[in-house]
Design a protein around this motif. Structure first.
Motif, PDB file in Angstrom:
ATOM      1  N   UNK A 191      15.113  28.533 -11.886  1.00 44.93           N
ATOM      2  CA  UNK A 191      14.628  29.247 -10.307  1.00 44.93           C
ATOM      3  C   UNK A 191      14.916  30.774 -10.132  1.00 44.93           C
ATOM      4  N   UNK A 192      14.495  31.399  -9.416  1.00 44.08           N
ATOM      5  CA  UNK A 192      14.423  32.679  -9.064  1.00 44.08           C
ATOM      6  C   UNK A 192      14.512  32.995  -7.628  1.00 44.08           C
ATOM      7  N   UNK A 193      15.079  34.076  -7.350  1.00 41.97           N
ATOM      8  CA  UNK A 193      15.228  34.562  -6.037  1.00 41.97           C
ATOM      9  C   UNK A 193      14.347  35.883  -6.149  1.00 41.97           C
ATOM     10  N   UNK A 194      13.451  36.141  -5.435  1.00 41.05           N
ATOM     11  CA  UNK A 194      12.577  37.188  -5.420  1.00 41.05           C
ATOM     12  C   UNK A 194      12.635  37.821  -4.125  1.00 41.05           C
ATOM     13  N   UNK A 195      13.077  39.057  -3.869  1.00 44.68           N
ATOM     14  CA  UNK A 195      13.220  39.822  -2.577  1.00 44.68           C
ATOM     15  C   UNK A 195      11.955  40.223  -2.433  1.00 44.68           C
ATOM     16  N   UNK A 196      11.744  40.209  -0.934  1.00 44.21           N
ATOM     17  CA  UNK A 196      10.566  40.837  -0.223  1.00 44.21           C
ATOM     18  C   UNK A 196      10.344  42.330  -0.670  1.00 44.21           C
ATOM     19  N   UNK A 197      11.435  42.978  -0.338  1.00 45.54           N
ATOM     20  CA  UNK A 197      11.174  44.393  -0.664  1.00 45.54           C
ATOM     21  C   UNK A 197      10.904  44.754  -2.096  1.00 45.54           C
ATOM     22  N   UNK A 198      10.937  43.896  -3.054  1.00 45.41           N
ATOM     23  CA  UNK A 198      10.565  44.069  -4.233  1.00 45.41           C
ATOM     24  C   UNK A 198       9.070  44.253  -4.272  1.00 45.41           C
ATOM     25  N   UNK A 199       8.227  43.881  -3.475  1.00 42.88           N
ATOM     26  CA  UNK A 199       6.751  43.577  -3.689  1.00 42.88           C
ATOM     27  C   UNK A 199       6.122  44.569  -3.108  1.00 42.88           C
ATOM     28  N   UNK A 200       5.404  45.583  -3.761  1.00 43.37           N
ATOM     29  CA  UNK A 200       4.867  46.732  -3.060  1.00 43.37           C
ATOM     30  C   UNK A 200       3.834  46.620  -2.208  1.00 43.37           C
ATOM     31  N   UNK A 201       3.186  45.037  -2.338  1.00 43.66           N
ATOM     32  CA  UNK A 201       1.960  44.932  -1.506  1.00 43.66           C
ATOM     33  C   UNK A 201       2.647  44.590  -0.002  1.00 43.66           C
TER      34      UNK A 201
END
Lengths: 292, 67
Positions: free
Chosen positions: A160-170
């Motif tokens: 499982x991973x936590x992916x911050x919204x701010x990391x996504x350039x789109x």
């Protein structure tokens, strides 16, 4: 329990064991392979290539073929008779193809295991590694965690991973309306209040979150360099076609300032945008992005 | 997402995928590997057959002649 913990722990299901088939007349090898597979693989053993020539025989996901079986001359008949066999995973216990002329008939993911070094444990390890790679390609669960402004993602590997919204350039700065699985489990789709939406495929999750992933976040410098090259090449092709920025933007159905930003290397366009531009310019998209 | 079908292969790109620019190569609904368009090489361990190269070329992801 935090919302994140609920997501990560809430949807675990007992997955069906992957099926693997060993085709070999070496009884000891077969016994060792079954033992080494333990309870992670459902193993069946066949003794000849002929055993694979019925549709019902091709029910495993993984096949390990010992090139010392007595009817190896039937290879690669299973692929000629059943095209679906090409999308299964195959291992050959050999150091090279028995008949190189048949190479074009074989699956692109065919793996070789050295016959002289092959043990049940080594074969089981190789099959398990392939299973892991395959499981990495599936997103099993996704949920947006509002408080943390990011996504809790579980892949088929059970990691499982936590992916911050701010990391996504789109992503833009507006709130997330939904995060749902795509048409298949290889990606999820994010929709935002502004109407902006984008896809996040399995490998993008690893890119941002998994340091062991070979393409884990590259340095910002190399990105900027690449973006500049794309911009320069785009301008070259536009001028070669005798188009102004306004004209090309209209042909590619995009806003002029956005095209201008791309040409100046200030924005990394999506591949989708580049495809529209390459179509308008009449050049392959690879011509715009390849490194020289 | 764009999907381009060519022969037995489907080439898929996602809006928002990571660098380098790449395409996912699928067959029978399963991913067989990915192709790095920037560096013109496979990103995963798979045999890049003529059929795959034909699909990549027809879709603009493979340039036969490199300088």
């Amino acid at each position: 329990m935090s919302p994140l913990a609920t997501i990560v722990r809430g949807e675990d299901t007992a997955a069906e064991k992957p099926r693997a088939c060993l085709v070999s007349q070496d009884e000891r090898l077969a016994r060792d392979f079954v033992a080494a597979s333990g309870n992670t693989l459902l193993v069946e053993v066949k003794h000849t290539i002929a055993d694979l020539l019925s549709e019902a025989a091709l029910r495993s996901r993984f096949y390990v073929v010992d090139t010392l079986v007595r009817d190896m001359d039937l290879w690669p008949t299973p692929f000629q008779r059943f095209p679906e066999a090409l999308s299964l995973r195959w291992f050959l216990l050999a150091s090279r193809l028995p008949d190189p002329s048949c190479e074009s008939l074989l699956p692109v993911q065919l793996r070789f295991l050295d016959r002289t070094q092959a043990t049940g444990a080594r074969i089981a390890a190789a099959v398990k590694r392939e299973i892991e790679i395959e499981e990495e390609h599936h997103i099993m669960a996704i949920r947006y965690v509002e408080e943390a402004r990011g996504f809790a993602v579980r892949l088929g590997t059970a990691r499982s991973y936590f992916l911050p919204l701010s990391e996504l350039p789109e992503a833009d700065r507006t709130s997330v309306v939904s995060a749902e699985m795509g048409e298949d489990d290889s990606y999820f789709v994010v929709k935002q209040v502004s109407g902006n939406w984008f896809e996040v495929p399995w490998d993008d999750v690893l890119y941002h979150c998994e340091p062991a992933y070979p393409y884990y976040k590259q340095t910002a410098d190399s990105h900027e360099q690449g973006d500049l090259q794309v911009g320069v090449r785009l301008r070259e092709h536009r001028k070669r076609r005798g188009l102004t920025v306004t004209e090309l933007a209209r042909l590619a159905e995009m806003k002029r300032p956005n095209l201008s930003r791309i040409e100046h290397g200030k924005h990394r366009p999506s591949l989708e945008t580049l495809e529209r531009l390459s179509e308008a310019l009449g050049v392959p998209v690879a011509e715009l992005v390849r490194n020289r | 997402m764009t999907r381009k079908k060519h022969g037995n292969y489907e080439l898929v790109t996602y809006k928002g995928d990571h660098p380098p620019y790449h395409v996912h190569i699928r067959r029978d609904g399963r991913e067989v590997g990915r192709w790095d368009i920037e560096n013109q090489k496979p990103m995963d361990r798979f045999r890049v057959t003529k059929e795959i190269l034909d699909a990549l070329r027809a879709s603009g992801y493979y340039l036969e002649e490199t300088e």
